[in-house]
Design a protein around this motif. Structure first.
Motif, PDB file in Angstrom:
ATOM      1  N   ARG A 104       0.863  -1.184   0.000  1.00 21.74           N
ATOM      2  CA  ARG A 104       0.000   0.000   0.000  1.00 21.74           C
ATOM      3  C   ARG A 104       0.894   1.227   0.000  1.00 21.74           C
ATOM      4  O   ARG A 104       2.039   1.171   0.458  1.00 21.74           O
ATOM      5  N   PRO A 105       0.406   2.337  -0.525  1.00 17.10           N
ATOM      6  CA  PRO A 105       1.212   3.563  -0.503  1.00 17.10           C
ATOM      7  C   PRO A 105       1.543   3.971   0.931  1.00 17.10           C
ATOM      8  O   PRO A 105       0.702   3.843   1.829  1.00 17.10           O
ATOM      9  N   ALA A 106       2.759   4.451   1.132  1.00 16.13           N
ATOM     10  CA  ALA A 106       3.163   4.897   2.466  1.00 16.13           C
ATOM     11  C   ALA A 106       2.598   6.276   2.782  1.00 16.13           C
ATOM     12  O   ALA A 106       2.403   6.616   3.936  1.00 16.13           O
ATOM     13  N   GLY A 107       2.319   7.093   1.759  1.00 19.74           N
ATOM     14  CA  GLY A 107       1.765   8.430   1.952  1.00 19.74           C
ATOM     15  C   GLY A 107       0.426   8.554   1.260  1.00 19.74           C
ATOM     16  O   GLY A 107       0.076   7.748   0.409  1.00 19.74           O
ATOM     17  N   MET A 108      -0.319   9.575   1.627  1.00 18.77           N
ATOM     18  CA  MET A 108      -1.659   9.732   1.075  1.00 18.77           C
ATOM     19  C   MET A 108      -1.677  10.541  -0.227  1.00 18.77           C
ATOM     20  O   MET A 108      -2.570  10.390  -1.022  1.00 18.77           O
ATOM     21  N   ASP A 109      -0.711  11.415  -0.438  1.00 17.65           N
ATOM     22  CA  ASP A 109      -0.718  12.227  -1.650  1.00 17.65           C
ATOM     23  C   ASP A 109       0.696  12.655  -2.002  1.00 17.65           C
ATOM     24  O   ASP A 109       1.631  12.418  -1.259  1.00 17.65           O
ATOM     25  N   LYS A 110       0.831  13.301  -3.136  1.00 15.22           N
ATOM     26  CA  LYS A 110       2.154  13.698  -3.624  1.00 15.22           C
ATOM     27  C   LYS A 110       2.844  14.701  -2.705  1.00 15.22           C
ATOM     28  O   LYS A 110       4.056  14.734  -2.633  1.00 15.22           O
ATOM     29  N   SER A 111       2.109  15.521  -1.988  1.00 14.69           N
ATOM     30  CA  SER A 111       2.738  16.531  -1.138  1.00 14.69           C
ATOM     31  C   SER A 111       3.514  15.901   0.012  1.00 14.69           C
ATOM     32  O   SER A 111       4.427  16.503   0.546  1.00 14.69           O
ATOM     33  N   SER A 112       3.170  14.677   0.393  1.00 18.55           N
ATOM     34  CA  SER A 112       3.886  14.011   1.485  1.00 18.55           C
ATOM     35  C   SER A 112       4.828  12.926   0.975  1.00 18.55           C
ATOM     36  O   SER A 112       5.317  12.116   1.748  1.00 18.55           O
ATOM     37  N   GLU A 113       5.098  12.900  -0.334  1.00 17.45           N
ATOM     38  CA  GLU A 113       5.885  11.828  -0.944  1.00 17.45           C
ATOM     39  C   GLU A 113       7.269  11.673  -0.318  1.00 17.45           C
ATOM     40  O   GLU A 113       7.685  10.563   0.010  1.00 17.45           O
ATOM     41  N   LEU A 114       8.004  12.753  -0.122  1.00 15.08           N
ATOM     42  CA  LEU A 114       9.348  12.633   0.450  1.00 15.08           C
ATOM     43  C   LEU A 114       9.313  12.093   1.868  1.00 15.08           C
ATOM     44  O   LEU A 114      10.140  11.270   2.246  1.00 15.08           O
ATOM     45  N   LEU A 115       8.353  12.494   2.653  1.00 12.69           N
ATOM     46  CA  LEU A 115       8.237  11.981   4.013  1.00 12.69           C
ATOM     47  C   LEU A 115       7.840  10.511   4.015  1.00 12.69           C
ATOM     48  O   LEU A 115       8.330   9.731   4.821  1.00 12.69           O
ATOM     49  N   SER A 116       6.979  10.120   3.083  1.00 13.97           N
ATOM     50  CA  SER A 116       6.513   8.734   3.056  1.00 13.97           C
ATOM     51  C   SER A 116       7.629   7.772   2.667  1.00 13.97           C
ATOM     52  O   SER A 116       7.665   6.637   3.140  1.00 13.97           O
ATOM     53  N   ILE A 117       8.555   8.186   1.831  1.00 18.12           N
ATOM     54  CA  ILE A 117       9.659   7.310   1.433  1.00 18.12           C
ATOM     55  C   ILE A 117      10.508   6.953   2.647  1.00 18.12           C
ATOM     56  O   ILE A 117      11.022   5.846   2.745  1.00 18.12           O
ATOM     57  N   GLY A 118      10.610   7.844   3.616  1.00 15.61           N
ATOM     58  CA  GLY A 118      11.376   7.560   4.835  1.00 15.61           C
ATOM     59  C   GLY A 118      10.806   6.415   5.642  1.00 15.61           C
ATOM     60  O   GLY A 118      11.538   5.705   6.331  1.00 15.61           O
ATOM     61  N   SER A 119       9.504   6.167   5.578  1.00 14.16           N
ATOM     62  CA  SER A 119       8.887   5.075   6.325  1.00 14.16           C
ATOM     63  C   SER A 119       8.599   3.851   5.456  1.00 14.16           C
ATOM     64  O   SER A 119       8.078   2.855   5.940  1.00 14.16           O
ATOM     65  N   ALA A 120       8.970   3.921   4.172  1.00 12.83           N
ATOM     66  CA  ALA A 120       8.670   2.839   3.233  1.00 12.83           C
ATOM     67  C   ALA A 120       9.636   1.672   3.392  1.00 12.83           C
ATOM     68  O   ALA A 120      10.788   1.854   3.778  1.00 12.83           O
ATOM     69  N   ASP A 121       9.154   0.459   3.097  1.00 11.98           N
ATOM     70  CA  ASP A 121      10.051  -0.694   3.027  1.00 11.98           C
ATOM     71  C   ASP A 121      10.127  -1.240   1.610  1.00 11.98           C
ATOM     72  O   ASP A 121      10.719  -2.269   1.350  1.00 11.98           O
ATOM     73  N   CYS A 122       9.491  -0.508   0.665  1.00 12.04           N
ATOM     74  CA  CYS A 122       9.612  -0.837  -0.754  1.00 12.04           C
ATOM     75  C   CYS A 122       9.264   0.411  -1.553  1.00 12.04           C
ATOM     76  O   CYS A 122       8.699   1.363  -1.023  1.00 12.04           O
ATOM     77  N   LEU A 123       9.625   0.393  -2.827  1.00  9.73           N
ATOM     78  CA  LEU A 123       9.206   1.431  -3.758  1.00  9.73           C
ATOM     79  C   LEU A 123       8.226   0.793  -4.733  1.00  9.73           C
ATOM     80  O   LEU A 123       8.443  -0.334  -5.185  1.00  9.73           O
ATOM     81  N   ILE A 124       7.157   1.489  -5.055  1.00  8.09           N
ATOM     82  CA  ILE A 124       6.139   0.991  -5.971  1.00  8.09           C
ATOM     83  C   ILE A 124       6.330   1.709  -7.308  1.00  8.09           C
ATOM     84  O   ILE A 124       6.340   2.937  -7.348  1.00  8.09           O
ATOM     85  N   ALA A 125       6.482   0.931  -8.382  1.00  8.36           N
ATOM     86  CA  ALA A 125       6.627   1.500  -9.725  1.00  8.36           C
ATOM     87  C   ALA A 125       5.238   1.637 -10.344  1.00  8.36           C
ATOM     88  O   ALA A 125       4.597   0.644 -10.657  1.00  8.36           O
ATOM     89  N   LEU A 126       4.776   2.867 -10.467  1.00  9.93           N
ATOM     90  CA  LEU A 126       3.444   3.133 -11.023  1.00  9.93           C
ATOM     91  C   LEU A 126       3.568   4.058 -12.225  1.00  9.93           C
ATOM     92  O   LEU A 126       4.178   5.121 -12.120  1.00  9.93           O
TER      93      LEU A 126
END
Length: 62
Positions: A16-38
C-alpha cells in the motif's frame, strides 16, 4: 516511484502507498520498506491492481 509499505496476508504479498498524496511523498519514502513502480495516470489505481516493486531494507522476507 512511490514509497510503499509491504506486508504478507494469507500467503499473498500486498503493498500500500506509504503516503496519502504527492505533497507528502518525500516523508513517506522515509517510512517505506519498498518502492512501488506506477505509470502516470489521471484516474489512479484500484485495490488489487498488480504492480512492480523494489524491495528496500534487505528484501521481502516476512
Amino acid at each position: 516511484m512511490s514509497g510503499g509499505i509491504w506486508h504478507c496476508r494469507e500467503g499473498r504479498n500486498l503493498v500500500r502507498p506509504a503516503g496519502m498524496d504527492k505533497s507528502s511523498e518525500l516523508l513517506s519514502i522515509g517510512s517505506a520498506d519498498c518502492l512501488i513502480a506506477l505509470p502516470p495516470t489521471k484516474t489512479g489505481f484500484k485495490a488489487g491492481t498488480l504492480v512492480d516493486i523494489v524491495p528496500l531494507r534487505g528484501g521481502m522476507a516476512p
